[in-house]
Design a protein around this motif. Structure first.
Motif: not given
Length: 161
Positions: A27-56
């Protein structure tokens, strides 16, 4: 959520599960606040690796990888904290003061953030040091090096239209 104008750029959530890569736009809100980006990634349920790539804003990129012990971060340009809230949030989370001169470019955070996925710190340093490239180009190099460039390109094509 703030009432500020949206930050230009894009975010991609990357998941590796059962030997397969998946990339989804954030979501575009992830680009404005670190907490929003981390929150969005934490919602992803996976047994494997999860990470975010943001280009600002064609200025810098941020890698973030939530884990049980907190969030690993890599900010490609610490001076971005002088102009962008999310970069300032990242430096605050890393407990690092922003630089005084915005002409100084250096990364801050964990260069080994993706080492377990096949991108050792020295190789990531080389990509970060390519300051003549745009952030999306640097992130594409990361995707290619780790092996999810096809999935990343599909999402990039969709979000940049």
């Amino acid at each position: 959520m703030s009432d500020q104008e949206p930050v230009p750029g894009f975010g991609v959530a990357v998941v590796r599960e059962d030997g397969k890569w998946r990339c989804d736009p954030m979501d575009s809100s992830a680009l404005g606040e670190l907490d929003a980006a981390v929150g969005e990634l934490r919602k992803i349920r996976s047994t494997g690796a999860v990470f975010g790539l943001l280009a600002i804003d064609d200025e810098f990129f941020l890698l973030l990888r939530p884990g049980p012990g907190g969030v690993s971060l890599l900010l490609s340009d610490a001076a971005a904290a002088l102009d962008y809230d999310i970069a300032a949030d990242a430096l605050e989370a890393l407990r690092v003061d922003p630089p005084e001169d915005e002409d100084e470019v250096w990364p801050e955070g964990s260069l080994d953030i993706l080492a377990d996925l096949g991108l050792p710190a020295p190789e990531l340093q080389v990509i970060v040091d390519e300051i003549d490239l745009y952030p999306d180009e640097q992130l594409s190099m990361i995707a290619q090096r780790i092996g999810f460039d096809a999935e990343f390109s599909k999402v990039l094509d969709a979000v940049l239209k």
